[in-house]
Design a protein around this motif. Structure first.
Motif, mmCIF file in Angstrom:
data_model
loop_
_atom_site.group_PDB
_atom_site.id
_atom_site.type_symbol
_atom_site.label_atom_id
_atom_site.label_comp_id
_atom_site.label_asym_id
_atom_site.label_seq_id
_atom_site.Cartn_x
_atom_site.Cartn_y
_atom_site.Cartn_z
ATOM 1 N N MET A 1 -6.018 0.199 1.384
ATOM 2 C CA MET A 1 -4.336 0.207 1.520
ATOM 3 C C MET A 1 -4.030 0.914 2.421
ATOM 4 O O MET A 1 -4.033 2.548 1.417
ATOM 5 N N THR A 2 -3.409 0.870 3.300
ATOM 6 C CA THR A 2 -2.680 2.497 3.988
ATOM 7 C C THR A 2 -1.354 2.676 3.348
ATOM 8 O O THR A 2 -0.742 1.654 2.552
ATOM 9 N N MET A 3 -0.745 3.138 3.167
ATOM 10 C CA MET A 3 0.324 3.585 2.487
ATOM 11 C C MET A 3 1.823 4.009 3.724
ATOM 12 O O MET A 3 2.770 3.297 3.283
ATOM 13 N N TYR A 275 5.159 4.037 -2.949
ATOM 14 C CA TYR A 275 3.796 4.717 -3.107
ATOM 15 C C TYR A 275 3.186 4.086 -4.146
ATOM 16 O O TYR A 275 1.879 4.124 -4.718
ATOM 17 N N SER A 278 0.332 1.495 -2.543
ATOM 18 C CA SER A 278 -0.925 2.434 -1.765
ATOM 19 C C SER A 278 -0.709 4.207 -1.818
ATOM 20 O O SER A 278 -1.722 4.467 -1.275
ATOM 21 N N ASN A 279 -0.007 5.051 -2.875
ATOM 22 C CA ASN A 279 -0.830 6.349 -3.197
ATOM 23 C C ASN A 279 0.239 6.147 -4.906
ATOM 24 O O ASN A 279 0.397 6.774 -4.961
#
Length: 305
Positions: A1-3, A275, A278-279
């Motif tokens: 998954m992109t941030m 986030y 995603s992070n």
């Protein structure tokens, strides 16, 4: 998954092509991606001594180049005053090989980021961090003042952002309690003139070796700001005891210390919800910082009550 929903895909093959086409002197160097919790750039090693930083979010190339040039000047200026190793600018690259924006090359610093080599219980690390901050403060602004729209200016300028953070954090955090805390922190008056600041002393930007500060990354934001801004590192990086070591070393009065807490609070609130999927490491950092801030505020209330 992109941030980020608009994140640019940057692959090792793209960076190999960029280096080969634009910097043939490094053509024989091995290119490898660096695992990072960073949210602004994709980082790649170029051999053993250099790193490439490629912005993750698309923007106008001319604007992006102006930002990279400004960051390079700031990084070079910080390198002249820091007593600890920092990356130094080497070159700027152009769009190409399917990558739509300019990018930068810096020297590579060895070491382990503080998010992996946790220095939070080290008094010696706290003393080093204080020495780093003090050296930046002593550099002098040359008459410059804070002129950005990020952290470091006026706390109440961030009310709209904080309102969004509170709304997005419903179900994740104790929002009513956090609203009450922000309502107090946002009103803390500013007294000191701007000083030179790193601006983003989070664990991913700090290198550690043997429980000591061995280097500082992401120096492109070096510039004039609220003297309390770099105190975010006290909350992001340190437990209670070492945090007090840093405070004493910098001779922070109560107001400056609380304003540092306010800037850390503003940053941490955005990390948790933005986030969370995603992070996760950045989201956890935000939660930990908020826990430290709330714990400190609770102790202050008990002492004053």
């Amino acid at each position: 998954m992109t941030m980020h929903v608009d994140q640019v895909d940057v692959t090792t093959e793209i960076v190999e092509s960029l280096v080969r086409e634009q910097f043939p002197r490094w053509r024989g160097e091995t290119i490898r991606r660096v695992a990072s919790t960073g949210t602004v750039n994709a980082i790649f090693r170029i051999g053993d001594s250099l790193s490439a930083r490629l912005p993750l979010r698309p923007t106008d190339p001319a604007e992006a180049l102006a930002v990279l040039e400004r960051e390079a000047r700031a990084s070079a200026e910080l390198a002249r005053v820091s007593r600890f190793p920092v990356p130094e600018p080497v070159a700027l690259g152009e769009p190409g090989a399917g990558y739509p924006m300019p990018w930068s090359v810096q020297t590579w610093l060895p070491g382990t980021v503080a998010s992996e080599a946790d220095p939070s219980g080290s008094d010696a690390f706290a003393e080093d961090l204080a020495a780093f901050i003090a050296a930046l403060r002593a550099a002098g602004t040359g008459g410059r003042v804070f002129s950005g729209d990020n952290r470091g200016g006026v706390l109440t300028d961030h009310d709209a952002w904080m309102e969004r953070c509170f709304a997005e954090s419903e179900g994740l955090l104790d929002v009513p309690r956090l609203r009450r805390l922000w309502s107090r922190l946002r009103e803390l008056p500013r007294t000191g003139a701007d000083v030179m600041s790193h601006g983003d002393l989070i664990p991913g930007n700090v290198l550690v070796a043997g429980g000591r500060l061995s280097g500082v990354l992401d120096t492109g934001g070096f510039g004039p700001a609220d003297p309390a801004l770099d105190l975010v590192g006290a909350w992001h990086l340190l437990r209670t005891g070492p945090r007090e070591v840093l405070r004493r070393a910098l001779a922070c009065d109560d107001l400056e210390w609380e304003r540092g807490k306010a800037w850390a609070f503003e940053q941490a609130m955005g990390l948790v919800w933005y986030y969370v999927e995603s992070n996760p490491a950045m989201s956890v950092l935000g939660r930990r910082t908020l826990d430290r801030i709330q714990g400190s505020s609770d102790r202050t209330k008990r002492q004053n009550g």
